[in-house]
Enzyme design. Structure first.
Site, PDB file in Angstrom:
ATOM      1  N   THR A  27       0.860  -1.177   0.000  1.00 12.84           N
ATOM      2  CA  THR A  27       0.000   0.000   0.000  1.00 12.84           C
ATOM      3  C   THR A  27       0.900   1.231   0.000  1.00 12.84           C
ATOM      4  O   THR A  27       2.110   1.138   0.217  1.00 12.84           O
ATOM      5  CB  THR A  27      -0.904   0.046   1.238  1.00 12.84           C
ATOM      6  OG1 THR A  27      -0.092   0.202   2.414  1.00 12.84           O
ATOM      7  CG2 THR A  27      -1.734  -1.224   1.378  1.00 12.84           C
ATOM      8  N   VAL A  58       3.461  -1.147   4.411  1.00 13.08           N
ATOM      9  CA  VAL A  58       2.707   0.058   4.765  1.00 13.08           C
ATOM     10  C   VAL A  58       3.674   1.227   4.899  1.00 13.08           C
ATOM     11  O   VAL A  58       4.711   1.107   5.557  1.00 13.08           O
ATOM     12  CB  VAL A  58       1.929  -0.130   6.084  1.00 13.08           C
ATOM     13  CG1 VAL A  58       1.099   1.109   6.397  1.00 13.08           C
ATOM     14  CG2 VAL A  58       1.042  -1.368   6.018  1.00 13.08           C
ATOM     15  N   VAL A  85       7.683  -1.739   6.843  1.00  8.23           N
ATOM     16  CA  VAL A  85       7.364  -0.314   6.821  1.00  8.23           C
ATOM     17  C   VAL A  85       8.107   0.333   5.657  1.00  8.23           C
ATOM     18  O   VAL A  85       9.331   0.228   5.558  1.00  8.23           O
ATOM     19  CB  VAL A  85       7.738   0.364   8.148  1.00  8.23           C
ATOM     20  CG1 VAL A  85       7.367   1.847   8.101  1.00  8.23           C
ATOM     21  CG2 VAL A  85       7.035  -0.320   9.309  1.00  8.23           C
ATOM     22  N   LYS A  86       7.361   0.970   4.782  1.00  3.65           N
ATOM     23  CA  LYS A  86       7.954   1.598   3.605  1.00  3.65           C
ATOM     24  C   LYS A  86       8.502   2.971   3.982  1.00  3.65           C
ATOM     25  O   LYS A  86       7.802   3.794   4.565  1.00  3.65           O
ATOM     26  CB  LYS A  86       6.907   1.728   2.498  1.00  3.65           C
ATOM     27  CG  LYS A  86       6.421   0.379   1.982  1.00  3.65           C
ATOM     28  CD  LYS A  86       5.253   0.524   1.027  1.00  3.65           C
ATOM     29  CE  LYS A  86       5.659   1.150  -0.281  1.00  3.65           C
ATOM     30  NZ  LYS A  86       4.519   1.191  -1.240  1.00  3.65           N
ATOM     31  N   ILE A  87       9.763   3.188   3.626  1.00  4.93           N
ATOM     32  CA  ILE A  87      10.470   4.419   3.962  1.00  4.93           C
ATOM     33  C   ILE A  87      11.068   4.999   2.679  1.00  4.93           C
ATOM     34  O   ILE A  87      11.761   4.294   1.945  1.00  4.93           O
ATOM     35  CB  ILE A  87      11.609   4.152   4.970  1.00  4.93           C
ATOM     36  CG1 ILE A  87      11.078   3.457   6.235  1.00  4.93           C
ATOM     37  CG2 ILE A  87      12.326   5.445   5.318  1.00  4.93           C
ATOM     38  CD1 ILE A  87      10.226   4.297   7.128  1.00  4.93           C
TER      39      ILE A  87
END
Length: 226
Positions: A27, A58, A85-87
Site C-alpha cells: 500500500t 505500509v 514499513v515503507k520508507i
C-alpha cells in the site's frame, strides 16, 4: 518470483488471494486514501484476509527520521504479522532505515529511481527496495535497466535485500523485470489479471470443452463419464 498486489481494496485483495499465488500486499498513502475509510480499519482488514505470514507493506508519511521510526514502531505494534514499513530514500529515510534495522523492524525502501539509491538503502538495512519502473520510463529513463543494475549490484556485493519492482503500466514491463532477475513485483489488480489473459488460451479451453461435449454430453465432466 514473489507476486504482490498493490492495492488497499479488500475485495480485490480477497480475489487475488483466492486465485493467485500471492506473497503479500503493498500500500501507499495514495492507495490508502482512495479507499476513503479509517486507516487502521483498512490495514486490519487486509491482515485478516492475508493472514499473519503474508507480507504487508505500509508506508510512513513523516519526513523526519525520528517521526518515521515512531510511525514504524506504532504500525508494527497495532498491525503486527509479517509487516514491512515503507520508507522513502531521502536522507532522513536512510537514517530511519538504519535505526529500524537495529530495532528489528523490517523496512522497504521506496520511491527509488536509481540503482545507487537502492544500494545505499540496502546497505543501510532495508529488506526490500522498490524501484518505480514506469515512472522511470516516463522521465526518459529505462526502468527495467535500473532493476537489472540493482540485481547485479546486490549479487556483486552479496546483499540479502530483494528488489520489489513497482509502478507498472503493462504486463510486458513485468515480464521484462522477471527476465532481468527482479526478485518480486507489486502490481495493481488489473495488471495481475492481465498477466494470465490471452485470447488463444480462452479459445483452446473452449475448443477442448466443445470437442469433449460433442461426444460425452453437454455439462458432463470426467467424473460423470463411466
Amino acid at each position: 518470483m514473489l507476486y504482490i498486489i498493490d492495492t488497499a481494496n479488500l475485495e480485490a485483495i480477497e480475489k487475488a488471494y483466492n486465485f493467485y499465488p500471492m506473497a503479500g500486499v503493498t500500500t501507499n498513502p495514495t492507495i490508502i486514501s482512495k479507499e476513503n475509510k479509517n486507516f487502521l480499519v483498512i490495514l486490519k482488514g487486509i491482515r485478516k484476509i492475508i493472514g499473519a505470514e503474508s507480507m504487508l507493506h505500509v508506508q510512513a508519511v513523516s519526513l523526519t527520521a525520528e517521526k518515521m521510526v515512531q510511525e514504524a514502531e506504532y504500525l508494527n505494534s497495532v498491525i503486527g504479522g509479517n509487516l514491512y514499513v515503507k520508507i522513502p530514500v531521502i536522507p532522513e529515510g536512510i537514517k530511519a532505515i538504519k535505526i529500524l534495522k537495529q530495532k528489528g523492524i523490517k523496512t522497504t525502501a521506496t520511491a527509488i529511481f536509481t540503482a545507487q539509491q537502492a544500494l545505499i538503502a540496502a546497505v543501510a538495512g532495508a529488506s526490500f527496495v522498490a524501484p518505480y519502473v514506469n515512472r522511470i520510463d516516463n522521465i526518459s529513463g529505462d526502468g527495467v535497466s535500473v532493476v537489472a543494475q540493482i540485481v547485479q549490484l546486490f549479487d556483486q556485493y552479496d546483499i540479502d535485500a530483494k528488489v520489489l519492482a513497482a509502478s507498472f503500466k503493462n504486463v510486458q514491463q513485468v515480464h521484462n523485470v522477471a527476465l532481468v532477475g527482479g526478485h518480486s513485483v507489486t502490481v495493481n489488480p488489473e495488471i495481475l489479471d492481465a498477466m494470465l489473459a490471452h485470447p488463444l488460451t480462452d479459445w483452446s479451453v473452449n475448443q477442448f470443452v466443445n470437442d469433449w461435449e460433442s461426444v460425452y454430453g453437454i455439462g458432463k465432466t470426467t467424473i460423470d463419464v463411466k
